[in-house]
Design an enzyme around this catalytic site. Structure first.
Site, PDB file in Angstrom:
ATOM      1  N   HIS A   5      32.747   5.419  45.088  1.00  0.00           N
ATOM      2  CA  HIS A   5      32.132   6.318  45.606  1.00  0.00           C
ATOM      3  C   HIS A   5      30.452   5.230  46.332  1.00  0.00           C
ATOM      4  CE1 HIS A   5      33.751   9.220  42.120  1.00  0.00           C
ATOM      5  NE2 HIS A   5      34.511   8.655  42.002  1.00  0.00           N
TER       6      HIS A   5
ATOM      7  N   HIS B 272      39.442   5.582  46.393  1.00  0.00           N
ATOM      8  CA  HIS B 272      38.638   6.002  46.759  1.00  0.00           C
ATOM      9  C   HIS B 272      37.106   4.973  46.053  1.00  0.00           C
ATOM     10  CE1 HIS B 272      39.432   8.813  43.066  1.00  0.00           C
ATOM     11  NE2 HIS B 272      38.402   8.874  43.005  1.00  0.00           N
TER      12      HIS B 272
ATOM     13  N   ASP C 198      31.050  14.144  48.758  1.00  0.00           N
ATOM     14  CA  ASP C 198      31.946  14.341  46.718  1.00  0.00           C
ATOM     15  C   ASP C 198      31.128  16.100  46.980  1.00  0.00           C
ATOM     16  OD1 ASP C 198      32.246  14.979  44.037  1.00  0.00           O
ATOM     17  OD2 ASP C 198      32.591  12.457  44.174  1.00  0.00           O
ATOM     18  N   ILE C 199      32.591  16.814  46.528  1.00  0.00           N
ATOM     19  CA  ILE C 199      31.400  18.142  46.254  1.00  0.00           C
ATOM     20  C   ILE C 199      30.667  18.406  44.864  1.00  0.00           C
ATOM     21  CG2 ILE C 199      33.666  19.420  48.359  1.00  0.00           C
ATOM     22  CD1 ILE C 199      34.847  20.134  46.032  1.00  0.00           C
TER      23      ILE C 199
END
Length: 130
Positions: free
Chosen positions: A94, A92, A28-29
């Site tokens: 996490h 998605h 994750d950016i």
């Protein structure tokens, strides 16, 4: 087309840590913690429970393997997992290395340099499947 589909097709670069024919995992950016990873089906689907039971099970299995690679790479108490799905209309998961409950709160973010992202992605990738 979601931003994740653009990552999957290579239109947008990512710090990939694992991939197979159905899923991709990348850092994750805008991470909550060092190693915060997103696991994404390559099939663009908006909601988790719109996946078939087989696709859901395969996503969880792939996420498990990514979490194991994170555990081997990072010093943390746990790998937390959450599926929220409001920010990007593409399923998605996490996976967040955590040492305290606050690490799971999405209001708390950390800064990571490009070099740190690259090193971390390479390290996690090396531990994937081992």
């Amino acid at each position: 087309m979601s931003i994740f589909t653009k990552i999957i097709t290579g239109e947008i670069p990512s710090y990939k840590v694992a991939e197979n024919d159905q899923f991709i995992a990348f850092l994750d950016i805008n991470p909550n913690a060092k190693g915060h990873t997103l696991v994404v089906p390559k099939k663009e689907e908006n909601k988790l429970f719109d996946l078939s039971k087989e696709e859901y099970s395969a996503l969880m299995d792939f996420s498990y393997n990514v979490a194991k690679a994170l555990e081997k790479t990072l010093n943390c108490k746990r790998i937390g997992m959450t599926v929220i799905g409001l920010e990007v209309p593409h399923v998605h998961v996490h996976l967040i290395p955590i040492n305290e409950m606050a690490d799971m709160q999405f209001q708390r973010k950390i800064s990571v340099t490009k070099e740190e992202f690259e090193d971390l992605a390479n390290s996690i990738s090396a531990n994937f499947g081992n």
